[in-house]
Each structure stands twice: as structure tokens, then as C-alpha cells.
Design a protein around this motif. Structure first.
Motif, PDB file in Angstrom:
ATOM      1  N   ASN A   1       0.780  -1.113  -0.099  1.00 44.07           N
ATOM      2  CA  ASN A   1       0.046  -0.203  -0.176  1.00 44.07           C
ATOM      3  C   ASN A   1       0.879   1.370   0.055  1.00 44.07           C
ATOM      4  OD1 ASN A   1      -2.316   1.754   0.492  1.00 44.07           O
ATOM      5  ND2 ASN A   1      -1.964   1.554   2.713  1.00 44.07           N
ATOM      6  N   PHE A   2       1.856   1.251   0.859  1.00 47.89           N
ATOM      7  CA  PHE A   2       2.615   2.375   0.883  1.00 47.89           C
ATOM      8  C   PHE A   2       3.545   2.659  -0.386  1.00 47.89           C
ATOM      9  CE2 PHE A   2       7.175   3.639   1.928  1.00 47.89           C
ATOM     10  CZ  PHE A   2       7.038   4.830   2.163  1.00 47.89           C
ATOM     11  N   ALA A   3       4.038   1.328  -1.118  1.00 47.94           N
ATOM     12  CA  ALA A   3       4.827   1.459  -2.225  1.00 47.94           C
ATOM     13  C   ALA A   3       3.760   2.061  -3.379  1.00 47.94           C
ATOM     14  CB  ALA A   3       5.456   0.037  -2.674  1.00 47.94           C
ATOM     15  N   SER A   4       2.717   1.609  -3.452  1.00 48.25           N
ATOM     16  CA  SER A   4       1.914   2.039  -4.651  1.00 48.25           C
ATOM     17  C   SER A   4       1.235   3.487  -4.391  1.00 48.25           C
ATOM     18  CB  SER A   4       0.535   1.236  -4.502  1.00 48.25           C
ATOM     19  OG  SER A   4       0.832  -0.084  -5.029  1.00 48.25           O
ATOM     20  N   GLN A   5       1.267   4.006  -2.993  1.00 47.31           N
ATOM     21  CA  GLN A   5       0.883   5.445  -2.787  1.00 47.31           C
ATOM     22  C   GLN A   5       2.171   6.328  -3.403  1.00 47.31           C
ATOM     23  OE1 GLN A   5      -0.039   6.568   1.450  1.00 47.31           O
ATOM     24  NE2 GLN A   5      -1.065   4.535   1.633  1.00 47.31           N
ATOM     25  N   ALA A   6       3.492   5.794  -3.151  1.00 46.96           N
ATOM     26  CA  ALA A   6       4.454   6.493  -3.451  1.00 46.96           C
ATOM     27  C   ALA A   6       4.510   6.457  -5.098  1.00 46.96           C
ATOM     28  CB  ALA A   6       5.936   5.857  -3.134  1.00 46.96           C
ATOM     29  N   MET A   7       4.252   5.534  -5.423  1.00 47.21           N
ATOM     30  CA  MET A   7       4.249   5.398  -7.229  1.00 47.21           C
ATOM     31  C   MET A   7       3.040   6.401  -7.805  1.00 47.21           C
ATOM     32  SD  MET A   7       4.620   1.361  -7.685  1.00 47.21           S
ATOM     33  CE  MET A   7       3.737   1.457  -9.227  1.00 47.21           C
ATOM     34  N   HIS A   8       1.936   6.610  -6.919  1.00 51.50           N
ATOM     35  CA  HIS A   8       0.793   7.205  -7.453  1.00 51.50           C
ATOM     36  C   HIS A   8       0.950   8.787  -7.110  1.00 51.50           C
ATOM     37  CE1 HIS A   8      -3.593   8.127  -8.595  1.00 51.50           C
ATOM     38  NE2 HIS A   8      -3.544   8.616  -7.250  1.00 51.50           N
ATOM     39  N   GLU A   9       1.034   9.131  -5.812  1.00 52.26           N
ATOM     40  CA  GLU A   9       0.806  10.534  -5.404  1.00 52.26           C
ATOM     41  C   GLU A   9       2.365  11.104  -5.829  1.00 52.26           C
ATOM     42  OE1 GLU A   9      -1.285  12.227  -3.562  1.00 52.26           O
ATOM     43  OE2 GLU A   9      -2.764  10.761  -3.275  1.00 52.26           O
ATOM     44  N   GLY A  10       3.348  10.376  -5.482  1.00 50.71           N
ATOM     45  CA  GLY A  10       4.717  11.100  -5.769  1.00 50.71           C
ATOM     46  C   GLY A  10       5.042  10.940  -7.119  1.00 50.71           C
ATOM     47  N   GLY A  11       4.803   9.593  -7.752  1.00 49.93           N
ATOM     48  CA  GLY A  11       5.318   9.212  -9.203  1.00 49.93           C
ATOM     49  C   GLY A  11       4.389   9.720 -10.207  1.00 49.93           C
ATOM     50  N   THR A  12       3.225  10.036  -9.825  1.00 47.08           N
ATOM     51  CA  THR A  12       2.209  10.609 -10.441  1.00 47.08           C
ATOM     52  C   THR A  12       1.530   9.581 -11.575  1.00 47.08           C
ATOM     53  OG1 THR A  12       3.644  11.374 -12.369  1.00 47.08           O
ATOM     54  CG2 THR A  12       3.158  12.839 -10.471  1.00 47.08           C
ATOM     55  N   LEU A  13       1.786   8.460 -11.013  1.00 48.22           N
ATOM     56  CA  LEU A  13       1.249   7.037 -12.042  1.00 48.22           C
ATOM     57  C   LEU A  13      -0.352   7.180 -11.830  1.00 48.22           C
ATOM     58  CD1 LEU A  13       3.550   4.171 -12.096  1.00 48.22           C
ATOM     59  CD2 LEU A  13       3.520   6.124 -13.673  1.00 48.22           C
ATOM     60  N   PRO A  14      -1.218   7.319 -12.960  1.00 50.39           N
ATOM     61  CA  PRO A  14      -2.533   7.297 -12.777  1.00 50.39           C
ATOM     62  C   PRO A  14      -3.215   5.934 -12.305  1.00 50.39           C
ATOM     63  CG  PRO A  14      -2.300   6.906 -15.060  1.00 50.39           C
ATOM     64  CD  PRO A  14      -0.867   7.234 -14.248  1.00 50.39           C
ATOM     65  N   PHE A  15      -4.323   5.781 -11.603  1.00 52.32           N
ATOM     66  CA  PHE A  15      -4.861   4.500 -11.096  1.00 52.32           C
ATOM     67  C   PHE A  15      -5.115   3.622 -12.461  1.00 52.32           C
ATOM     68  CE2 PHE A  15      -5.444   5.411  -6.833  1.00 52.32           C
ATOM     69  CZ  PHE A  15      -6.060   6.397  -6.674  1.00 52.32           C
ATOM     70  N   ASP A  16      -5.321   2.360 -12.180  1.00 51.80           N
ATOM     71  CA  ASP A  16      -5.389   1.342 -13.490  1.00 51.80           C
ATOM     72  C   ASP A  16      -6.274   0.285 -13.014  1.00 51.80           C
ATOM     73  OD1 ASP A  16      -5.456  -0.401 -15.707  1.00 51.80           O
ATOM     74  OD2 ASP A  16      -3.272  -0.858 -15.401  1.00 51.80           O
ATOM     75  N   LYS A  17      -7.791   0.653 -12.937  1.00 53.04           N
ATOM     76  CA  LYS A  17      -8.648  -0.156 -12.300  1.00 53.04           C
ATOM     77  C   LYS A  17      -8.782  -1.441 -13.017  1.00 53.04           C
ATOM     78  CE  LYS A  17     -13.658  -0.592 -10.847  1.00 53.04           C
ATOM     79  NZ  LYS A  17     -14.796   0.047 -11.066  1.00 53.04           N
ATOM     80  N   ARG A  18      -8.638  -1.309 -14.402  1.00 51.61           N
ATOM     81  CA  ARG A  18      -8.785  -2.608 -15.107  1.00 51.61           C
ATOM     82  C   ARG A  18      -7.869  -3.705 -14.918  1.00 51.61           C
ATOM     83  NH1 ARG A  18      -8.584  -1.242 -21.528  1.00 51.61           N
ATOM     84  NH2 ARG A  18     -10.356  -0.472 -20.766  1.00 51.61           N
ATOM     85  N   ASN A  19      -6.733  -3.125 -14.170  1.00 53.25           N
ATOM     86  CA  ASN A  19      -5.604  -4.548 -13.939  1.00 53.25           C
ATOM     87  C   ASN A  19      -5.411  -4.291 -12.423  1.00 53.25           C
ATOM     88  OD1 ASN A  19      -4.725  -5.362 -16.783  1.00 53.25           O
ATOM     89  ND2 ASN A  19      -4.350  -3.226 -17.132  1.00 53.25           N
TER      90      ASN A  19
ATOM     91  N   GLY B   1       9.388 -17.949  -5.145  1.00 55.83           N
ATOM     92  CA  GLY B   1       8.850 -17.693  -6.327  1.00 55.83           C
ATOM     93  C   GLY B   1       7.372 -16.772  -5.802  1.00 55.83           C
ATOM     94  N   ARG B   2       7.266 -16.424  -4.541  1.00 52.71           N
ATOM     95  CA  ARG B   2       6.117 -15.638  -4.120  1.00 52.71           C
ATOM     96  C   ARG B   2       6.805 -14.470  -3.563  1.00 52.71           C
ATOM     97  NH1 ARG B   2       0.915 -15.023  -4.087  1.00 52.71           N
ATOM     98  NH2 ARG B   2      -0.253 -13.974  -2.500  1.00 52.71           N
ATOM     99  N   PHE B   3       6.623 -13.278  -3.903  1.00 55.97           N
ATOM    100  CA  PHE B   3       7.097 -12.233  -3.275  1.00 55.97           C
ATOM    101  C   PHE B   3       6.144 -11.427  -1.916  1.00 55.97           C
ATOM    102  CE2 PHE B   3       9.135 -12.090  -7.107  1.00 55.97           C
ATOM    103  CZ  PHE B   3      10.530 -11.906  -6.793  1.00 55.97           C
ATOM    104  N   ASP B   4       7.124 -11.500  -0.828  1.00 57.02           N
ATOM    105  CA  ASP B   4       6.374 -11.328   0.407  1.00 57.02           C
ATOM    106  C   ASP B   4       6.495  -9.994   0.981  1.00 57.02           C
ATOM    107  OD1 ASP B   4       6.218 -14.077   1.096  1.00 57.02           O
ATOM    108  OD2 ASP B   4       8.573 -13.980   0.671  1.00 57.02           O
ATOM    109  N   HIS B   5       6.984  -8.795   0.535  1.00 53.99           N
ATOM    110  CA  HIS B   5       7.353  -7.459   0.905  1.00 53.99           C
ATOM    111  C   HIS B   5       7.687  -6.661  -0.251  1.00 53.99           C
ATOM    112  CE1 HIS B   5       8.343  -4.766   3.803  1.00 53.99           C
ATOM    113  NE2 HIS B   5       9.706  -4.304   3.420  1.00 53.99           N
ATOM    114  N   ALA B   6       7.536  -5.356  -0.010  1.00 49.23           N
ATOM    115  CA  ALA B   6       7.998  -4.447  -0.986  1.00 49.23           C
ATOM    116  C   ALA B   6       8.379  -3.294  -0.529  1.00 49.23           C
ATOM    117  CB  ALA B   6       6.755  -3.944  -1.987  1.00 49.23           C
ATOM    118  N   GLY B   7       9.423  -2.561  -0.853  1.00 49.35           N
ATOM    119  CA  GLY B   7      10.066  -1.118  -0.535  1.00 49.35           C
ATOM    120  C   GLY B   7      10.114  -0.307  -1.692  1.00 49.35           C
ATOM    121  N   VAL B   8      10.631   0.990  -1.129  1.00 48.83           N
ATOM    122  CA  VAL B   8      10.817   2.141  -2.238  1.00 48.83           C
ATOM    123  C   VAL B   8      12.420   2.420  -2.133  1.00 48.83           C
ATOM    124  CG1 VAL B   8      10.434   4.304  -3.282  1.00 48.83           C
ATOM    125  CG2 VAL B   8       8.306   2.807  -2.147  1.00 48.83           C
TER     126      VAL B   8
END
Length: 210
Positions: free
Chosen positions: A67-85, A153-160
Motif C-alpha cells: 500500500n505504501f509503495a503504491s502510494q509513492a508511485m501514485h502520489e509522488g510518481g504521478t502514475l494514474p490508477f489502473d482499475k482494469r488491472n 517464487g512468491r514475493f512477500d514484501h515491497a519497499g521504495v
């Protein structure tokens, strides 16, 4: 004709002063995703500001890293939402709706590993007595780091990734650092070895969003 891009660099001070500002187009819940240049410095600045706290404009989870990494990509990185995916987060009346690509590390990895949405920069594993190198010349601010604790093969954690600096907890340790939630950390060494009991079985992948 070559495409022309303008990258806007957002300082931490500007985001902190105007962190309540919302850009209508990229927050449009039902819009189709359009091409947008990723602001990697903006993403890193957002991560630095919110690494040790929560932005009340979003939900907060017990496992909050993605959730935190996604916020950084969206709010700071200015990537738009992609509801379809499945990469979106929207408040409807008094409850929240979000996709699993927004909130689950493995789903965000699979979302960004699509070549249209991200570039896989590298994959690293613990090397014998050496471990991980504290300096990683592949990483840039705003890159998203994924951690597979068991290399299953399954990722457990994300960071920025936020650039070069001092690990704020490990005295005297310098190198590439990252910010993260769940176990909230500001400027932790990128491979997390000092904090990771599973360091010898961990695989790390870095992706640069587009």
C-alpha cells in the motif's frame, strides 16, 4: 518523430506543503489508464515523507508495505490508477475499495513485471560469506524493491528505493537505502540484511515503473 517527455521533479518540501492536493485525471476511478511518465524523484520524496507515518488520505493495513509503495508511485510518481488491472485505491462513502495489485506485494510485482508497466532491473541473492553489497549501482530513487523471503517464487514484501545514504538504524553503514511500511523504516539499507533473519534465503528483485 520521437516522443517528447517532460519530467517534473517534486521536492520533499513541495509535497509536504501540498500533500492534500489531488490531481483529478490520475485519480479518476473509472478512467482508462493512459501513458504517463513516471516521476521517480517524486516517488522517492513521497516515501521519505511518509516512511514513519500514515497518510490519512489512504487506508492503513497491518501489512502496509505494498500500500505504501503504491502510494509513492501514485502520489509522488504521478502514475494514474489502473482499475482494469487491479491497481487502484478509492474511498466510496465511508469504506475503501482497492485492487490486490495495489495492496499485495506479489500481485504488484506481477503487475509491474509486465513490460508495458515496468522494467525489471535485476535479481539478487545472498552470496556466501559476502552477502549483499551495500552499494547497488543499478538502483535509482523511485525503483520498487520486492523481497521473496524464502525464494519460493512468491514475493512477500515491497519497499521504495530512495537513493544513497546512511542506514538510519545501523550505525556507520552507508549505501543504497530504501523506505518501507509494515515494519516502518526510513533509509534502511536496500537489502535489509541487518533486519532479516531469512537473509540467506531471500531473493530481491528491483523494478522501475513506467
Amino acid at each position: 518523430m520521437f516522443p517528447f517527455y517532460i519530467t517534473i521533479y517534486i521536492s520533499a518540501e513541495i509535497i509536504k506543503e501540498h500533500k492534500s492536493i489531488r490531481l483529478t485525471n490520475r485519480n479518476c476511478f473509472n478512467c482508462v489508464k493512459v501513458e504517463a511518465a513516471y516521476n521517480n524523484w517524486g516517488a522517492a520524496s513521497y516515501a521519505d515523507i511518509w516512511a514513519l507515518s500514515r497518510n490519512s488520505n489512504y487506508p492503513s493495513f497491518d501489512a502496509d508495505c505494498t500500500n505504501f509503495a503504491s502510494q509513492a508511485m501514485h502520489e509522488g510518481g504521478t502514475l494514474p490508477f489502473d482499475k482494469r488491472n487491479g491497481w487502484y485505491c478509492k474511498k466510496v462513502l465511508w469504506w475503501w475499495n482497492w485492487g490486490t495489485a495495489w495492496s499485495v506485494a506479489d500481485d504488484l510485482y506481477r503487475y509491474l513485471s509486465n513490460s508495458a508497466r515496468g522494467t525489471i532491473l535485476g535479481r539478487w541473492k545472498y552470496e556466501g560469506q559476502i552477502g549483499f553489497n551495500d552499494y547497488n549501482d543499478v538502483l535509482q530513487p523511485g525503483d520498487i524493491l520486492f523481497y521473496d523471503w524464502n525464494s519460493d517464487g512468491r514475493f512477500d514484501h515491497a519497499g521504495v528505493s530512495v537513493g544513497l545514504g546512511y542506514d538510519s538504524t545501523t550505525y556507520g553503514r552507508t549505501g543504497n537505502v530504501q523506505d518501507q511500511h509494515t515494519y516502518d523504516r526510513f533509509h534502511a539499507i536496500w537489502h535489509l540484511s541487518p533486519y532479516n533473519q531469512k537473509r540467506t534465503t531471500t531473493t530481491i528483485v528491483a523494478i522501475r515503473p513506467k
